[in-house]
Design a protein around this motif. Structure first.
Motif, PDB file in Angstrom:
ATOM      1  N   ALA A 175     -63.209  50.848 -34.721  1.00  0.00           N
ATOM      2  CA  ALA A 175     -63.014  52.158 -35.239  1.00  0.00           C
ATOM      3  C   ALA A 175     -62.442  53.279 -34.498  1.00  0.00           C
ATOM      4  O   ALA A 175     -62.027  54.339 -34.209  1.00  0.00           O
ATOM      5  N   ALA A 176     -62.503  53.153 -32.756  1.00  0.00           N
ATOM      6  CA  ALA A 176     -62.880  53.127 -31.586  1.00  0.00           C
ATOM      7  C   ALA A 176     -61.429  53.577 -31.177  1.00  0.00           C
ATOM      8  O   ALA A 176     -60.872  54.551 -30.465  1.00  0.00           O
ATOM      9  N   PHE A 177     -60.296  52.412 -31.180  1.00  0.00           N
ATOM     10  CA  PHE A 177     -59.569  52.241 -31.110  1.00  0.00           C
ATOM     11  C   PHE A 177     -58.577  53.423 -31.218  1.00  0.00           C
ATOM     12  O   PHE A 177     -57.753  54.227 -30.194  1.00  0.00           O
ATOM     13  N   PRO A 178     -58.263  54.596 -32.447  1.00  0.00           N
ATOM     14  CA  PRO A 178     -57.345  55.084 -33.438  1.00  0.00           C
ATOM     15  C   PRO A 178     -58.116  56.443 -32.196  1.00  0.00           C
ATOM     16  O   PRO A 178     -57.076  57.442 -31.242  1.00  0.00           O
ATOM     17  N   VAL A 179     -59.185  56.865 -31.393  1.00  0.00           N
ATOM     18  CA  VAL A 179     -59.689  57.889 -31.251  1.00  0.00           C
ATOM     19  C   VAL A 179     -59.738  57.440 -29.673  1.00  0.00           C
ATOM     20  O   VAL A 179     -59.453  58.612 -28.725  1.00  0.00           O
ATOM     21  N   LEU A 180     -59.211  56.413 -29.260  1.00  0.00           N
ATOM     22  CA  LEU A 180     -58.924  56.362 -27.785  1.00  0.00           C
ATOM     23  C   LEU A 180     -57.311  56.759 -27.042  1.00  0.00           C
ATOM     24  O   LEU A 180     -56.629  57.258 -26.014  1.00  0.00           O
ATOM     25  N   VAL A 181     -56.959  56.090 -28.242  1.00  0.00           N
ATOM     26  CA  VAL A 181     -54.899  56.151 -28.195  1.00  0.00           C
ATOM     27  C   VAL A 181     -55.192  57.851 -28.207  1.00  0.00           C
ATOM     28  O   VAL A 181     -54.129  57.723 -27.515  1.00  0.00           O
ATOM     29  N   LEU A 182     -55.880  58.739 -29.262  1.00  0.00           N
ATOM     30  CA  LEU A 182     -55.835  59.473 -28.979  1.00  0.00           C
ATOM     31  C   LEU A 182     -56.155  60.226 -27.688  1.00  0.00           C
ATOM     32  O   LEU A 182     -55.443  61.769 -27.203  1.00  0.00           O
ATOM     33  N   LEU A 183     -57.128  60.537 -26.836  1.00  0.00           N
ATOM     34  CA  LEU A 183     -56.947  60.738 -25.689  1.00  0.00           C
ATOM     35  C   LEU A 183     -56.424  60.040 -24.693  1.00  0.00           C
ATOM     36  O   LEU A 183     -56.494  61.210 -23.516  1.00  0.00           O
ATOM     37  N   LEU A 184     -56.225  59.118 -24.695  1.00  0.00           N
ATOM     38  CA  LEU A 184     -55.103  59.060 -23.324  1.00  0.00           C
ATOM     39  C   LEU A 184     -53.754  59.893 -23.894  1.00  0.00           C
ATOM     40  O   LEU A 184     -53.621  60.094 -23.191  1.00  0.00           O
ATOM     41  N   ALA A 185     -53.242  60.151 -24.770  1.00  0.00           N
ATOM     42  CA  ALA A 185     -51.769  61.058 -25.093  1.00  0.00           C
ATOM     43  C   ALA A 185     -52.510  61.881 -24.318  1.00  0.00           C
ATOM     44  O   ALA A 185     -51.328  63.037 -23.906  1.00  0.00           O
ATOM     45  N   ALA A 186     -54.156  62.665 -24.820  1.00  0.00           N
ATOM     46  CA  ALA A 186     -54.537  63.822 -24.807  1.00  0.00           C
ATOM     47  C   ALA A 186     -54.184  64.423 -22.911  1.00  0.00           C
ATOM     48  O   ALA A 186     -53.474  64.994 -22.556  1.00  0.00           O
ATOM     49  N   VAL A 187     -54.988  62.649 -22.739  1.00  0.00           N
ATOM     50  CA  VAL A 187     -54.513  62.806 -20.641  1.00  0.00           C
ATOM     51  C   VAL A 187     -53.535  62.788 -20.506  1.00  0.00           C
ATOM     52  O   VAL A 187     -52.932  63.483 -19.592  1.00  0.00           O
ATOM     53  N   ALA A 188     -52.665  62.151 -21.359  1.00  0.00           N
ATOM     54  CA  ALA A 188     -51.028  62.276 -20.809  1.00  0.00           C
ATOM     55  C   ALA A 188     -50.140  63.660 -20.686  1.00  0.00           C
ATOM     56  O   ALA A 188     -49.800  64.243 -19.491  1.00  0.00           O
ATOM     57  N   ILE A 189     -50.850  64.181 -21.281  1.00  0.00           N
ATOM     58  CA  ILE A 189     -49.400  65.226 -21.958  1.00  0.00           C
ATOM     59  C   ILE A 189     -50.850  66.725 -21.174  1.00  0.00           C
ATOM     60  O   ILE A 189     -49.609  67.091 -20.405  1.00  0.00           O
ATOM     61  N   VAL A 190     -52.090  66.703 -21.156  1.00  0.00           N
ATOM     62  CA  VAL A 190     -52.206  67.571 -20.072  1.00  0.00           C
ATOM     63  C   VAL A 190     -52.210  67.568 -18.664  1.00  0.00           C
ATOM     64  O   VAL A 190     -51.752  68.245 -17.798  1.00  0.00           O
TER      65      VAL A 190
END
Length: 97
Positions: A75-90
């Motif tokens: 369950a944590a994997f989709p959340v971690l993918v979104l967090l990585l994307a957010a860190v990369a964008i910001v």
């Protein structure tokens, strides 16, 4: 259940490896085609499969013992993918990365 677990643990390992590779490539600034293919697999196949598997374990009331950790990792994997994307964008916008 053993066949399902073997299949899902393979997807889990490949997806987390792709996420780690993408994180390292993002931090060091040398993005490669292998990281792109890994993230394509992780987003298109890994995230929906792992979220569905965690939901399946929850619906069937199989969350006992070590299966709780299995469901938590899934369950944590989709959340971690979104967090990585957010860190990369910001990070790119603020010139951190």
């Amino acid at each position: 259940m053993l066949f399902t677990r073997a299949f899902m643990w393979t997807i889990l390992a490949v997806s987390y490896a792709a996420l780690l590779a993408a994180l390292l490539h993002t931090l060091f600034g040398n993005w490669s085609g292998a990281a792109s293919l890994g993230m394509l697999f992780a987003i298109v196949i890994g995230a929906p499969s792992l979220a569905g598997y965690a939901g399946y374990l929850w619906r069937k009331n199989l969350l006992v013992g070590s299966v709780r950790w299995e469901a938590a990792l899934s369950a944590a994997f989709p959340v971690l993918v979104l967090l990585l994307a957010a860190v990369a964008i910001v990070g790119r916008r603020l010139q951190w990365l």
